[in-house]
Design a protein around this motif. Structure first.
Motif: not given
Length: 123
Positions: A37, A39, A42, A62, A72
């Protein structure tokens, strides 16, 4: 279902060259899922330099909700990319360097077996 039937479904496939490829471990699959992913990638960048961060800090940096950040982070932890520790009421996360190194080594060994480099110079 018998144990024998379960074992045969996880048999290592044989390549045309005769090499037997062991399937990746569940841990490696979770590691790759953690990286799949953008995200989560990041998120990992926030931990550069070995810093420890809380869910709230990750969410704030974020621009996402704490619930989403927590989900996550849990996937990253399950994949062996992060580790966590309790600090009072807060949970602090950081990169699990040793687990990442083990997963990268396993991935490298798997790729060498299933997809060896072409040493003849063709293609």
């Amino acid at each position: 279902m018998s144990d024998q039937a379960t074992d045969s479904s996880r048999e290592a496939p044989q390549l045309g060259c005769g090499a037997v490829v062991e399937p990746p471990s569940e841990k490696l699959r979770e590691f790759l899922k953690g990286l799949a992913s953008q995200q989560r990638q990041q998120m990992l960048e926030l931990f550069a330099g070995g810093v420890e961060l809380t869910v709230g800090t990750v969410a704030e940096r974020l621009g996402i909700g704490q619930s989403g950040a927590s989900q996550q982070l849990a996937l990253l932890r399950r994949g062996g990319l992060l580790t966590s520790r309790k600090d009072g009421k807060q949970v602090r996360y950081r990169v699990d360097t040793l687990a990442v190194e083990r997963s990268l080594t396993e991935l490298q060994n798997y790729l060498r077996t299933c997809c060896p480099p072409n040493l003849t110079g063709d293609g």
